[in-house]
Design a protein around this motif. Structure first.
Motif, short mmCIF file in Angstrom:
data_model
loop_
_atom_site.label_atom_id
_atom_site.label_comp_id
_atom_site.label_asym_id
_atom_site.label_seq_id
_atom_site.Cartn_x
_atom_site.Cartn_y
_atom_site.Cartn_z
N GLY A 96 -11.53 -4.09 -11.13
CA GLY A 96 -10.78 -2.87 -10.90
C GLY A 96 -9.42 -2.94 -11.55
N ILE A 97 -8.49 -2.18 -11.02
CA ILE A 97 -7.14 -2.12 -11.55
C ILE A 97 -6.24 -3.04 -10.74
CG2 ILE A 97 -5.12 -0.63 -11.88
CD1 ILE A 97 -7.39 -0.28 -13.95
N ILE A 98 -5.70 -4.04 -11.42
CA ILE A 98 -4.82 -5.02 -10.79
C ILE A 98 -3.44 -4.91 -11.44
CG2 ILE A 98 -4.43 -7.48 -10.37
CD1 ILE A 98 -7.50 -7.81 -10.37
N VAL A 99 -2.45 -4.63 -10.64
CA VAL A 99 -1.10 -4.41 -11.16
C VAL A 99 -0.37 -5.73 -11.37
CG1 VAL A 99 1.15 -3.38 -10.67
CG2 VAL A 99 -0.94 -2.16 -10.04
N ALA A 100 0.14 -5.93 -12.58
CA ALA A 100 1.07 -7.03 -12.82
C ALA A 100 2.39 -6.60 -12.19
CB ALA A 100 1.23 -7.27 -14.33
N MET A 101 2.65 -7.14 -11.01
CA MET A 101 3.68 -6.60 -10.14
C MET A 101 5.09 -6.98 -10.57
SD MET A 101 3.68 -6.80 -5.98
CE MET A 101 5.11 -7.83 -5.72
N ASN A 102 5.99 -6.03 -10.43
CA ASN A 102 7.40 -6.28 -10.71
C ASN A 102 7.99 -7.31 -9.77
OD1 ASN A 102 7.42 -3.01 -11.56
ND2 ASN A 102 8.56 -4.39 -12.87
N SER A 103 8.98 -8.03 -10.25
CA SER A 103 9.84 -8.80 -9.37
C SER A 103 10.74 -7.84 -8.60
CB SER A 103 10.71 -9.74 -10.21
OG SER A 103 11.46 -8.97 -11.15
N CYS A 104 11.27 -8.28 -7.48
CA CYS A 104 12.18 -7.45 -6.69
C CYS A 104 13.40 -8.27 -6.30
CB CYS A 104 11.49 -6.93 -5.43
SG CYS A 104 10.11 -5.80 -5.74
N VAL A 150 -5.19 0.85 -6.17
CA VAL A 150 -5.38 -0.31 -7.03
C VAL A 150 -6.12 -1.41 -6.27
CG1 VAL A 150 -3.28 0.26 -8.29
CG2 VAL A 150 -3.19 -1.47 -6.49
N LYS A 151 -6.77 -2.29 -7.02
CA LYS A 151 -7.56 -3.36 -6.40
C LYS A 151 -6.68 -4.46 -5.83
CE LYS A 151 -11.80 -4.88 -5.67
NZ LYS A 151 -12.82 -4.08 -5.00
N GLY A 152 -5.56 -4.71 -6.50
CA GLY A 152 -4.68 -5.79 -6.05
C GLY A 152 -3.52 -5.98 -7.00
N VAL A 153 -2.90 -7.15 -6.91
CA VAL A 153 -1.72 -7.44 -7.73
C VAL A 153 -1.82 -8.83 -8.34
CG1 VAL A 153 -0.11 -5.89 -6.57
CG2 VAL A 153 -0.45 -8.19 -5.67
N GLY A 160 6.35 -9.85 -13.64
CA GLY A 160 6.92 -10.43 -12.43
C GLY A 160 8.04 -11.40 -12.68
N GLU A 161 8.39 -11.62 -13.95
CA GLU A 161 9.53 -12.47 -14.33
C GLU A 161 9.40 -13.90 -13.81
OE1 GLU A 161 13.33 -10.47 -13.60
OE2 GLU A 161 12.30 -8.54 -13.70
N GLY A 162 8.15 -14.36 -13.67
CA GLY A 162 7.93 -15.70 -13.14
C GLY A 162 8.61 -16.80 -13.93
N MET A 163 8.67 -16.63 -15.25
CA MET A 163 9.29 -17.66 -16.09
C MET A 163 10.81 -17.71 -15.94
SD MET A 163 6.69 -19.08 -17.48
CE MET A 163 5.88 -18.66 -15.94
N LEU A 164 11.38 -16.71 -15.30
CA LEU A 164 12.83 -16.65 -15.10
C LEU A 164 13.23 -17.00 -13.67
CD1 LEU A 164 13.59 -13.34 -17.06
CD2 LEU A 164 13.68 -15.69 -17.91
N GLN A 165 12.26 -17.44 -12.88
CA GLN A 165 12.53 -17.76 -11.48
C GLN A 165 12.33 -19.26 -11.23
OE1 GLN A 165 9.73 -15.23 -9.46
NE2 GLN A 165 11.02 -13.42 -9.60
N SER A 166 13.00 -19.74 -10.20
CA SER A 166 12.78 -21.11 -9.77
C SER A 166 11.44 -21.21 -9.05
CB SER A 166 13.90 -21.56 -8.84
OG SER A 166 13.82 -20.88 -7.60
N GLY A 185 -8.65 -4.61 -15.40
CA GLY A 185 -7.42 -4.57 -16.18
C GLY A 185 -6.28 -5.11 -15.37
N ILE A 186 -5.41 -5.86 -16.02
CA ILE A 186 -4.16 -6.32 -15.40
C ILE A 186 -3.04 -5.87 -16.31
CG2 ILE A 186 -2.78 -8.29 -14.67
CD1 ILE A 186 -5.35 -9.87 -14.24
#
Length: 306
Positions: A11-19, A43-46, A53-59, A209-210
């Motif tokens: 289904g549709i999986i959202v690449a979720m924003n950082s907050c 949507v199916k999930g995240v 999600g800016e994972g590479m910029l987070q600790s 899709g993601i």
């Protein structure tokens, strides 16, 4: 292949924003609001902690906090894929262990970046995450940002690991997507990455899709997926064309900043992107507002059509 319910990933999986809050700290409350906003729109999930999600910029600790906030807010039938890729295997393993401990549905990871790691090194990097967790594993293939291209021989080796259930493929080549699907077989999951070619990816074998722009206009991408699934190709093409019209204008802006501004206009304030990702300059905000209004006209038309 690992025995798991593959339907939860289709289904549709959202690449979720950082907050973040105003001080740039992870805002768990906003994470929960965003999960609720997306869940209400079919949507199916995240996908948590990836590029959007800016994972590479987070600790490591920040990434854990975001995932924990997602897990606390999600509905029962909402799929959560935790991106745990990092430049060090140690950090990726720690994140993989944490993802399993909080109940994520699957892991995903890019290859290690910056250094030129051999295919054997990348295989060991990914295998270390799987050894640290019993969760299904989804390879993230995005050579434009990592500098590493997943070859068919390496994919064949990864298929020998029962936890490897799929590939998230973010390249312009739907031929490559089709070839990966053929190699993996009918039960091997392919996640289309480029938002602007979701329909093309689905047509050549993608199961889901993601995408990052999904988060600001989830209704359009759910409509593309459902129209395709039901064989209504003309409608699906129309919805993809509408989405691409928005994406084309978005690409002329600071993309991550503009997505967050539009999500804010939709009711969830995710804060500013973390530097060096650029926020939208004040003088460009009217253009973002205009783009939002155009996007919402498509969202409303899509709803009426569905």
């Amino acid at each position: 292949m690992l025995q798991t319910d593959l339907s939860k990933f289709k289904g549709i999986i959202v690449a979720m924003n950082s907050c973040y809050d105003r001080n740039g700290r992870v805002d768990e409350g906003a994470v929960g609001e965003l999960v609720a906003f997306l869940a209400k729109r079919g949507v199916k999930g995240v996908y948590v902690g990836g590029s959007t999600g800016e994972g590479m910029l987070q600790s490591v600790e920040e990434r854990k906090r975001v995932l924990e906030a997602v897990m606390a807010a999600k509905p029962l039938d909402f799929t959560v894929i935790a991106h745990v890729g990092a430049i060090t295997t140690r950090d990726s393993v720690e994140l993989a262990e944490h993802a399993e401990s909080v109940g994520a549905d699957a892991l995903s990871a890019i290859p290690p970046f910056y250094y030129r790691i051999s295919e054997h090194g990348v295989e060991e990097h990914w295998a270390s995450m799987m050894r640290a967790s019993g969760l299904p594993f989804i390879i993230y293939h995005i050579p434009a940002t990592t500098g590493f291209s997943l070859s068919k021989p390496l994919l064949q080796k990864m298929l020998a690991y029962p936890q490897t259930i799929g590939v998230k493929i973010t390249t312009p080549s739907t031929y490559e997507l089709q070839q990966f699907k053929a190699l993996g077989g009918p039960d091997f999951l392919l996640f289309n990455g480029p938002d602007e070619q979701l329909l093309a990816g689905l047509s050549l074998g993608a199961d889901a899709g993601i995408g990052g722009t999904y988060g600001m206009m989830p209704e359009l991408f759910v409509a593309i997926y459902e129209a395709f699934r039901q064989g209504r190709m003309e409608e699906a093409r129309t919805y993809q064309t509408w989405a691409n019209d928005i994406i084309a204008e978005l690409l002329d802006m600071p993309v991550y900043g503009a997505i967050k501004e539009i999500v804010k206009m939709r009711g969830v304030d995710c804060g500013q992107p973390r530097l060096p990702l650029e926020p939208v300059p004040a003088d460009r905000l009217p253009a973002v507002r205009k783009l939002y209004e155009k996007m919402m006209s498509y969202v409303e038309a899509c709803g009426a059509a569905v």
